[in-house]
Enzyme design. Structure first.
Site, PDB file in Angstrom:
ATOM      1  N   ILE A 110       0.841  -1.193   0.000  1.00 41.04           N
ATOM      2  CA  ILE A 110       0.000   0.000   0.000  1.00 41.04           C
ATOM      3  C   ILE A 110       0.877   1.243   0.000  1.00 41.04           C
ATOM      4  O   ILE A 110       1.826   1.354   0.772  1.00 41.04           O
ATOM      5  CB  ILE A 110      -0.905   0.026   1.240  1.00 41.04           C
ATOM      6  N   CYS A 111       0.538   2.170  -0.898  1.00 39.89           N
ATOM      7  CA  CYS A 111       1.250   3.449  -0.938  1.00 39.89           C
ATOM      8  C   CYS A 111       0.339   4.531  -0.382  1.00 39.89           C
ATOM      9  O   CYS A 111      -0.668   4.890  -0.995  1.00 39.89           O
ATOM     10  CB  CYS A 111       1.641   3.798  -2.374  1.00 39.89           C
ATOM     11  N   VAL A 112       0.669   5.026   0.783  1.00 38.81           N
ATOM     12  CA  VAL A 112      -0.094   6.117   1.397  1.00 38.81           C
ATOM     13  C   VAL A 112       0.873   6.922   2.252  1.00 38.81           C
ATOM     14  O   VAL A 112       1.742   6.366   2.924  1.00 38.81           O
ATOM     15  CB  VAL A 112      -1.276   5.576   2.237  1.00 38.81           C
TER      16      VAL A 112
END
Length: 221
Positions: A110-112
């Site tokens: 996940i890219c956040v």
């Protein structure tokens, strides 16, 4: 009780995660255990936390796809991996359930920003899970790990939504227990219950055929 992922999870190319219990201080471990216990007792709406009693650094949760999104009705398993420098360094987040989303890589990463540059040591696990849920409502095409999903989100939203919904229907549907199903005690092999089971089998067979058709359609996309 430790949550055991089902067969639709994605161990695909997830990095092997060893326990970091020995690498974290007793104070940090107590803090993690306290927050996990609170999350199990009082989870955020749409999120169910699963505690691993043998390894508190192995954090898994199930997020219900929010209504009004292509992910509605889906059950998405996520994992947070706490490193040895936690909480000074953010946990790494992964979707264990396959999902078509701009901010989720093919291996589930996940890219956040909350898990990167915007991380603060006092944010906590609850905040991270809520941010991941919010990504299902408002994806961020600017930080896309899945370029195809990001491009569709910006240029052809209907196509993006249809693709995301199809993946959700194929991979993120949880087990369904028929209403009124009992443990089987005192039941008969004949009568209405037997007819009900026959109907359930037909519905299951029809659903299996539908999923196969969707998978064939997906391969052609």
């Amino acid at each position: 009780m430790y949550f055991q992922p089902e067969t639709n999870t994605l161990p695909r190319s997830l990095p092997l995660q060893t326990s970091n219990v020995e690498n974290l201080s007793p104070q940090i471990l107590r803090g993690v255990m306290k927050e996990m216990t609170e999350l199990v007792k009082g989870p955020p709406e749409g999120i169910k936390v699963h505690m691993n009693d043998e390894d508190v650094t192995d954090i898994q949760a199930t997020i219900t796809g929010p209504a009004g999104t292509p992910y509605a009705g889906g059950l998405f398993r996520v994992k947070l991996a706490l490193g040895k420098d936690f909480p000074n360094v953010p946990p790494k987040g992964y979707f264990l359930t396959k999902i078509f989303h701009p901010n989720v890589a093919s291996n589930g990463e996940i890219c956040v920003n909350t898990l990167k540059k915007d991380w603060k040591a006092d944010l906590g696990i609850r905040h991270v899970l809520l941010v991941i849920k919010s990504l299902l409502i408002v994806p961020n095409a600017e930080s896309a790990l899945n370029e195809e999903a990001g491009k569709l989100l910006l240029e052809a939203y209907d196509d993006y939504a249809a693709r995301a919904k199809m993946i959700t229907e194929i991979h993120a549907q949880g087990p369904k227990v028929p209403k009124g199903e009992s443990s089987g005690e005192g039941s008969s092999q004949d009568g209405p219950q037997a007819k009900k089971h026959a109907t359930d089998k037909k519905v299951a067979a029809d659903r299996k055929k539908l999923l196969k058709d969707k998978k064939r359609t997906l391969k052609r996309l």
